[in-house]
Each structure stands twice: as structure tokens, then as C-alpha cells.
Design a protein around this motif. Structure first.
Motif, PDB file in Angstrom:
ATOM      1  N   ILE A   2     -28.613  -6.209 -44.951  1.00 46.82           N
ATOM      2  CA  ILE A   2     -28.306  -4.877 -44.435  1.00 46.82           C
ATOM      3  C   ILE A   2     -27.467  -5.032 -43.172  1.00 46.82           C
ATOM      4  O   ILE A   2     -27.805  -5.784 -42.264  1.00 46.82           O
ATOM      5  CB  ILE A   2     -29.589  -4.077 -44.127  1.00 46.82           C
ATOM      6  CG1 ILE A   2     -30.448  -3.947 -45.387  1.00 46.82           C
ATOM      7  CG2 ILE A   2     -29.264  -2.716 -43.546  1.00 46.82           C
ATOM      8  CD1 ILE A   2     -29.822  -3.155 -46.508  1.00 46.82           C
ATOM      9  N   MET A   3     -26.392  -4.294 -43.135  1.00 45.07           N
ATOM     10  CA  MET A   3     -25.459  -4.407 -42.023  1.00 45.07           C
ATOM     11  C   MET A   3     -25.793  -3.389 -40.927  1.00 45.07           C
ATOM     12  O   MET A   3     -26.462  -2.396 -41.158  1.00 45.07           O
ATOM     13  CB  MET A   3     -24.026  -4.213 -42.531  1.00 45.07           C
ATOM     14  CG  MET A   3     -23.675  -5.129 -43.710  1.00 45.07           C
ATOM     15  SD  MET A   3     -24.018  -6.874 -43.430  1.00 45.07           S
ATOM     16  CE  MET A   3     -22.588  -7.336 -42.492  1.00 45.07           C
ATOM     17  N   LEU A  61     -23.686   3.600 -48.217  1.00 47.72           N
ATOM     18  CA  LEU A  61     -23.982   3.695 -49.645  1.00 47.72           C
ATOM     19  C   LEU A  61     -25.065   2.695 -50.039  1.00 47.72           C
ATOM     20  O   LEU A  61     -25.960   3.003 -50.837  1.00 47.72           O
ATOM     21  CB  LEU A  61     -22.714   3.455 -50.476  1.00 47.72           C
ATOM     22  CG  LEU A  61     -21.638   4.538 -50.389  1.00 47.72           C
ATOM     23  CD1 LEU A  61     -20.348   4.061 -51.044  1.00 47.72           C
ATOM     24  CD2 LEU A  61     -22.112   5.829 -51.017  1.00 47.72           C
ATOM     25  N   THR A  62     -25.025   1.506 -49.454  1.00 49.46           N
ATOM     26  CA  THR A  62     -26.022   0.475 -49.721  1.00 49.46           C
ATOM     27  C   THR A  62     -27.399   0.907 -49.226  1.00 49.46           C
ATOM     28  O   THR A  62     -28.408   0.714 -49.917  1.00 49.46           O
ATOM     29  CB  THR A  62     -25.606  -0.862 -49.070  1.00 49.46           C
ATOM     30  OG1 THR A  62     -24.321  -1.245 -49.568  1.00 49.46           O
ATOM     31  CG2 THR A  62     -26.608  -1.960 -49.345  1.00 49.46           C
ATOM     32  N   LEU A  63     -27.448   1.498 -48.039  1.00 49.28           N
ATOM     33  CA  LEU A  63     -28.723   2.001 -47.513  1.00 49.28           C
ATOM     34  C   LEU A  63     -29.289   3.099 -48.409  1.00 49.28           C
ATOM     35  O   LEU A  63     -30.491   3.135 -48.677  1.00 49.28           O
ATOM     36  CB  LEU A  63     -28.540   2.526 -46.093  1.00 49.28           C
ATOM     37  CG  LEU A  63     -28.380   1.473 -45.004  1.00 49.28           C
ATOM     38  CD1 LEU A  63     -27.956   2.123 -43.702  1.00 49.28           C
ATOM     39  CD2 LEU A  63     -29.668   0.695 -44.821  1.00 49.28           C
ATOM     40  N   MET A  64     -28.433   3.992 -48.851  1.00 52.29           N
ATOM     41  CA  MET A  64     -28.877   5.076 -49.733  1.00 52.29           C
ATOM     42  C   MET A  64     -29.398   4.503 -51.048  1.00 52.29           C
ATOM     43  O   MET A  64     -30.429   4.953 -51.567  1.00 52.29           O
ATOM     44  CB  MET A  64     -27.728   6.052 -49.982  1.00 52.29           C
ATOM     45  CG  MET A  64     -28.086   7.211 -50.844  1.00 52.29           C
ATOM     46  SD  MET A  64     -29.221   8.307 -49.989  1.00 52.29           S
ATOM     47  CE  MET A  64     -28.944   9.807 -50.867  1.00 52.29           C
ATOM     48  N   ALA A  65     -28.719   3.505 -51.569  1.00 53.27           N
ATOM     49  CA  ALA A  65     -29.166   2.871 -52.807  1.00 53.27           C
ATOM     50  C   ALA A  65     -30.539   2.218 -52.617  1.00 53.27           C
ATOM     51  O   ALA A  65     -31.425   2.360 -53.463  1.00 53.27           O
ATOM     52  CB  ALA A  65     -28.137   1.834 -53.265  1.00 53.27           C
ATOM     53  N   SER A  71     -28.601   2.013 -58.029  1.00 48.09           N
ATOM     54  CA  SER A  71     -27.576   1.013 -57.749  1.00 48.09           C
ATOM     55  C   SER A  71     -26.547   1.613 -56.787  1.00 48.09           C
ATOM     56  O   SER A  71     -26.410   2.843 -56.695  1.00 48.09           O
ATOM     57  CB  SER A  71     -26.870   0.587 -59.036  1.00 48.09           C
ATOM     58  OG  SER A  71     -26.065   1.644 -59.538  1.00 48.09           O
ATOM     59  N   VAL A  72     -25.839   0.755 -56.084  1.00 44.37           N
ATOM     60  CA  VAL A  72     -24.787   1.227 -55.172  1.00 44.37           C
ATOM     61  C   VAL A  72     -23.742   2.001 -55.974  1.00 44.37           C
ATOM     62  O   VAL A  72     -23.270   3.056 -55.535  1.00 44.37           O
ATOM     63  CB  VAL A  72     -24.146   0.052 -54.397  1.00 44.37           C
ATOM     64  CG1 VAL A  72     -22.964   0.530 -53.565  1.00 44.37           C
ATOM     65  CG2 VAL A  72     -25.183  -0.624 -53.501  1.00 44.37           C
ATOM     66  N   GLN A  73     -23.400   1.532 -57.143  1.00 40.66           N
ATOM     67  CA  GLN A  73     -22.411   2.207 -57.979  1.00 40.66           C
ATOM     68  C   GLN A  73     -22.883   3.615 -58.355  1.00 40.66           C
ATOM     69  O   GLN A  73     -22.115   4.568 -58.312  1.00 40.66           O
ATOM     70  CB  GLN A  73     -22.130   1.402 -59.249  1.00 40.66           C
ATOM     71  CG  GLN A  73     -21.063   2.029 -60.140  1.00 40.66           C
ATOM     72  CD  GLN A  73     -19.685   2.051 -59.505  1.00 40.66           C
ATOM     73  OE1 GLN A  73     -19.199   1.030 -59.042  1.00 40.66           O
ATOM     74  NE2 GLN A  73     -19.046   3.213 -59.479  1.00 40.66           N
ATOM     75  N   LYS A  74     -24.152   3.752 -58.684  1.00 38.12           N
ATOM     76  CA  LYS A  74     -24.685   5.062 -59.063  1.00 38.12           C
ATOM     77  C   LYS A  74     -24.664   6.023 -57.871  1.00 38.12           C
ATOM     78  O   LYS A  74     -24.324   7.202 -58.010  1.00 38.12           O
ATOM     79  CB  LYS A  74     -26.104   4.909 -59.607  1.00 38.12           C
ATOM     80  CG  LYS A  74     -26.555   6.052 -60.452  1.00 38.12           C
ATOM     81  CD  LYS A  74     -27.792   5.694 -61.235  1.00 38.12           C
ATOM     82  CE  LYS A  74     -28.061   6.776 -62.254  1.00 38.12           C
ATOM     83  NZ  LYS A  74     -29.159   6.451 -63.132  1.00 38.12           N
ATOM     84  N   VAL A  75     -25.009   5.527 -56.690  1.00 32.98           N
ATOM     85  CA  VAL A  75     -24.954   6.362 -55.483  1.00 32.98           C
ATOM     86  C   VAL A  75     -23.507   6.754 -55.207  1.00 32.98           C
ATOM     87  O   VAL A  75     -23.209   7.920 -54.924  1.00 32.98           O
ATOM     88  CB  VAL A  75     -25.564   5.627 -54.268  1.00 32.98           C
ATOM     89  CG1 VAL A  75     -25.328   6.406 -52.984  1.00 32.98           C
ATOM     90  CG2 VAL A  75     -27.052   5.394 -54.476  1.00 32.98           C
ATOM     91  N   TYR A  76     -22.593   5.803 -55.309  1.00 35.53           N
ATOM     92  CA  TYR A  76     -21.172   6.097 -55.107  1.00 35.53           C
ATOM     93  C   TYR A  76     -20.709   7.181 -56.079  1.00 35.53           C
ATOM     94  O   TYR A  76     -20.060   8.147 -55.686  1.00 35.53           O
ATOM     95  CB  TYR A  76     -20.333   4.828 -55.281  1.00 35.53           C
ATOM     96  CG  TYR A  76     -18.863   5.104 -55.348  1.00 35.53           C
ATOM     97  CD1 TYR A  76     -18.144   5.410 -54.199  1.00 35.53           C
ATOM     98  CD2 TYR A  76     -18.184   5.092 -56.561  1.00 35.53           C
ATOM     99  CE1 TYR A  76     -16.785   5.694 -54.256  1.00 35.53           C
ATOM    100  CE2 TYR A  76     -16.832   5.368 -56.625  1.00 35.53           C
ATOM    101  CZ  TYR A  76     -16.136   5.666 -55.476  1.00 35.53           C
ATOM    102  OH  TYR A  76     -14.801   5.949 -55.533  1.00 35.53           O
TER     103      TYR A  76
END
Length: 85
Positions: A2-3, A61-65, A71-76
Motif C-alpha cells: 500500500i502506497m 483505486l487499490t485501497l478501494m479494491a 479487483s482493482v480492474q473492477k473498481v476502475y
């Protein structure tokens, strides 16, 4: 990994310069919300999965996923046509 919420190119750290650049598992929901609202983004519109050009957006997006179990793609895909205001 996590960034940082303050710099999407650096790892989230407890020793960060600002109190809003990291969150912990024991933080209250209010503090987590406050930190995410203060997260660094950029001046470009829309969302992107290009980590090199838009690391802060990919980080959010990664945090939301992670929070939703998606998945990050699904959130995107769910938010790609939204505005960030």
C-alpha cells in the motif's frame, strides 16, 4: 504493498512527515475517511490504471479494491466515468 496517501510513489509508512499520509488498522472510521479525503491526487480528469503517470489515482483505486474485496480492474470499471470532486 500500500502506497502513501501523500505520495503515491512511496510506501505507506508510520514515520511519514504528515499524519494524513498513512492509515492503520486500528484507526477509527472517521480518521480513515479524513485521511482518504486528504489523499494526494492530480489535476487530470478521470481515472487511470497507469501507475507511472498517475500513481496516486492507482493508489486510491487499490485501497478501494482492498476495502471492498473487488479487483482493482473492477473498481476502475465502476468509477472510470465518475468525477473526483
Amino acid at each position: 504493498r500500500i502506497m502513501s496517501l501523500g505520495d503515491g510513489t512511496k510506501k505507506m509508512s508510520k514515520s511519514a512527515q504528515t499524519q494524513y499520509s498513512n492509515i492503520t488498522i486500528i484507526d477509527s472510521p472517521e480518521r480513515i475517511q479524513q485521511c482518504i479525503k486528504r489523499a494526494k491526487t492530480d489535476s487530470l480528469s478521470g481515472f487511470s490504471l497507469d501507475r507511472e503517470k498517475r500513481p496516486e489515482i492507482v493508489n486510491l483505486l487499490t485501497l478501494m479494491a482492498a476495502a471492498t474485496g473487488e479487483s482493482v480492474q473492477k473498481v476502475y470499471d465502476a468509477y472510470k466515468d465518475s468525477t473526483m470532486s
